[in-house]
Write an enzyme that holds these catalytic residues in place. Sequence first.
Site, PDB file in Angstrom:
ATOM      1  N   SER A 241       0.809  -1.147  -0.015  1.00  0.00           N
ATOM      2  CA  SER A 241       0.070  -0.081   0.011  1.00  0.00           C
ATOM      3  C   SER A 241       0.803   1.394   0.065  1.00  0.00           C
ATOM      4  O   SER A 241       2.007   1.221   0.532  1.00  0.00           O
ATOM      5  CB  SER A 241      -1.047   0.018   1.210  1.00  0.00           C
ATOM      6  OG  SER A 241      -1.396   1.232   1.645  1.00  0.00           O
TER       7      SER A 241
ATOM      8  N   TYR B  60      -1.613  -0.583  10.409  1.00  0.00           N
ATOM      9  CA  TYR B  60      -1.483  -1.171   9.066  1.00  0.00           C
ATOM     10  C   TYR B  60      -0.291  -0.804   8.332  1.00  0.00           C
ATOM     11  O   TYR B  60       0.094  -1.402   7.419  1.00  0.00           O
ATOM     12  CB  TYR B  60      -2.920  -0.428   8.459  1.00  0.00           C
ATOM     13  CG  TYR B  60      -3.170  -0.542   7.051  1.00  0.00           C
ATOM     14  CD1 TYR B  60      -3.773  -1.865   6.500  1.00  0.00           C
ATOM     15  CD2 TYR B  60      -3.006   0.260   6.152  1.00  0.00           C
ATOM     16  CE1 TYR B  60      -4.136  -2.081   5.141  1.00  0.00           C
ATOM     17  CE2 TYR B  60      -3.373   0.150   4.710  1.00  0.00           C
ATOM     18  CZ  TYR B  60      -3.789  -0.924   4.269  1.00  0.00           C
ATOM     19  OH  TYR B  60      -4.034  -1.253   3.119  1.00  0.00           O
TER      20      TYR B  60
HETATM   21  N1  LIG Z   1      -8.904  -0.414  -1.772  1.00  0.00           N
HETATM   22  C1  LIG Z   1      -7.870   0.247  -1.284  1.00  0.00           C
HETATM   23  O1  LIG Z   1      -8.039   1.442  -1.462  1.00  0.00           O
HETATM   24  C2  LIG Z   1      -6.547  -0.320  -0.994  1.00  0.00           C
HETATM   25  C3  LIG Z   1      -5.379   0.712  -1.185  1.00  0.00           C
HETATM   26  C4  LIG Z   1      -4.106  -0.095  -0.866  1.00  0.00           C
HETATM   27  C5  LIG Z   1      -3.849  -1.354  -0.594  1.00  0.00           C
HETATM   28  N2  LIG Z   1      -4.997  -2.036  -0.504  1.00  0.00           N
HETATM   29  C6  LIG Z   1      -4.734  -3.417  -0.221  1.00  0.00           C
HETATM   30  O2  LIG Z   1      -5.309  -4.276  -1.235  1.00  0.00           O
HETATM   31  C7  LIG Z   1      -5.598  -5.435  -0.642  1.00  0.00           C
HETATM   32  C8  LIG Z   1      -7.224  -5.866  -1.195  1.00  0.00           C
HETATM   33  O3  LIG Z   1      -7.960  -4.701  -0.601  1.00  0.00           O
HETATM   34  P1  LIG Z   1      -9.305  -4.560  -1.361  1.00  0.00           P
HETATM   35  O4  LIG Z   1      -9.670  -3.022  -1.065  1.00  0.00           O
HETATM   36  O5  LIG Z   1      -9.671  -5.268  -2.540  1.00  0.00           O
HETATM   37  O6  LIG Z   1     -10.328  -5.216  -0.106  1.00  0.00           O
HETATM   38  P2  LIG Z   1     -11.861  -5.730  -0.075  1.00  0.00           P
HETATM   39  O7  LIG Z   1     -12.448  -5.722   1.143  1.00  0.00           O
HETATM   40  O8  LIG Z   1     -12.606  -5.337  -1.404  1.00  0.00           O
HETATM   41  O9  LIG Z   1     -11.480  -7.530  -0.471  1.00  0.00           O
HETATM   42  C9  LIG Z   1     -10.972  -8.166   0.464  1.00  0.00           C
HETATM   43  C10 LIG Z   1     -11.082  -9.570   0.410  1.00  0.00           C
HETATM   44  O10 LIG Z   1     -10.171 -10.374   1.542  1.00  0.00           O
HETATM   45  C11 LIG Z   1     -11.174 -11.254   2.009  1.00  0.00           C
HETATM   46  N3  LIG Z   1     -10.512 -11.495   3.447  1.00  0.00           N
HETATM   47  C12 LIG Z   1     -10.555 -10.800   4.554  1.00  0.00           C
HETATM   48  N4  LIG Z   1     -10.109 -11.115   5.613  1.00  0.00           N
HETATM   49  C13 LIG Z   1      -9.317 -12.719   5.235  1.00  0.00           C
HETATM   50  C14 LIG Z   1      -8.901 -13.593   5.742  1.00  0.00           C
HETATM   51  N5  LIG Z   1      -8.548 -13.706   7.047  1.00  0.00           N
HETATM   52  N6  LIG Z   1      -8.476 -14.623   5.070  1.00  0.00           N
HETATM   53  C15 LIG Z   1      -8.861 -14.475   3.607  1.00  0.00           C
HETATM   54  N7  LIG Z   1      -9.340 -13.738   2.987  1.00  0.00           N
HETATM   55  C16 LIG Z   1      -9.864 -12.418   3.841  1.00  0.00           C
HETATM   56  C17 LIG Z   1     -12.539 -10.592   2.156  1.00  0.00           C
HETATM   57  O11 LIG Z   1     -13.317 -11.570   2.425  1.00  0.00           O
HETATM   58  C18 LIG Z   1     -12.431 -10.026   0.643  1.00  0.00           C
HETATM   59  O12 LIG Z   1     -12.836 -10.720  -0.242  1.00  0.00           O
HETATM   60  C19 LIG Z   1      -5.431  -5.417   0.743  1.00  0.00           C
HETATM   61  O13 LIG Z   1      -4.429  -6.080   1.091  1.00  0.00           O
HETATM   62  C20 LIG Z   1      -5.395  -3.831   1.078  1.00  0.00           C
HETATM   63  O14 LIG Z   1      -4.749  -3.697   2.390  1.00  0.00           O
HETATM   64  C21 LIG Z   1      -6.431  -1.566  -0.743  1.00  0.00           C
END
Ligand SMILES: NC(=O)c1ccc[n+]([C@@H]2O[C@H](COP(=O)([O-])OP(=O)(O)OC[C@H]3O[C@@H](n4cnc5c(N)ncnc54)[C@H](O)[C@@H]3O)[C@@H](O)[C@H]2O)c1
Length: 269
Positions: free
Chosen positions: A148, A161
């Site tokens: 991130s 985080y």
């Molecule tokens: N959305 C953003 O703005 C953003 C920005 C930078 C980084 N990220 C990172 O991207 C990644 C995905 O984020 P996203 O925004 O797509 O999230 P999201 O909430 O849309 O999807 C996350 C998925 O992970 C699953 N999950 C949650 N806990 C879990 C566990 N213990 N074991 C297995 N699966 C699990 C959830 O069921 C969900 O399907 C994460 O690592 C997040 O930190 C997101």
Amino acid sequence: MKNLAGKVAMITGAGSGIGRATAQVMAARGALVAVADINMITAQETVDLIADAGGTAHAVSIDITSEAAIKTAIEQVAHDFGRLDVLHNNAAFAPFDVIANDTDILGITTENWDRVMQGTLRGTMLCCRYGVIEMLKTGGGSIVNTSSMYGMSAFNLMPAYSVSKAGINMLTQNVATAFGRKGIRCNAVAPSMIHTPMLEGAIPAPFIEMNIDATLVGYLGSPDDVAQVVAWLASDDSRYITGQIIRADGGSTAHLPTYADARRFFGAV
Ligand SMILES: NC(=O)c1ccc[n+]([C@@H]2O[C@H](COP(=O)([O-])OP(=O)(O)OC[C@H]3O[C@@H](n4cnc5c(N)ncnc54)[C@H](O)[C@@H]3O)[C@@H](O)[C@H]2O)c1
């Protein structure tokens, strides 16, 4: 472009957001995709979306807070599909109540600090461990971790985080260094704020606007914007790239902090 044809790819957190988009892009490029998630309903939805588009995918249950669950899921994929070529460690443990408590090092409870580290950094390390074990059996593979922008530059909120994502960056470089000569590449993608379901209702609109203001491309990134980078890192097209943290952030972290205000001050678009 079928640059992942014949590859077995596993993606954690593939039931939603960035993971789902990555599963869809990799399947479209010919990979056989293991859609791993703690939520089997949304994982199956991803599988169905891929099948409707003509791709091949299977849902796999995983909980990245549990070493036993990680080991079982990765071994199962390698066993069922004969190998593991690509592993996208994308899931993060980020329940809203825990992230809301991740205010600063005075505000976050020690218990929640440990939960974030366990779910995010430790979980990603364990996925790397069991992924490497399988990849070594077939001569290597490509691992992509989701970091991130919060792991690249400091923010006044979310210390747990951010530190867990910064740890994922060094984990990425360590895995790449330790196993590079054994055919394993390991890179990370570091997104800025991305328009995923997590954002809906949870993030105040003015804060989303601030994030758009900081991009050089002028819009909020989509899950597909990140997925395209991950799929490229997974493929042999990026074969000379390893140990890198690639910022998929629309340029958000490329500039001086004054960028957005200066744009207005000087009357530029
Ligand atoms: N959305 C953003 O703005 C953003 C920005 C930078 C980084 N990220 C990172 O991207 C990644 C995905 O984020 P996203 O925004 O797509 O999230 P999201 O909430 O849309 O999807 C996350 C998925 O992970 C699953 N999950 C949650 N806990 C879990 C566990 N213990 N074991 C297995 N699966 C699990 C959830 O069921 C969900 O399907 C994460 O690592 C997040 O930190 C997101």
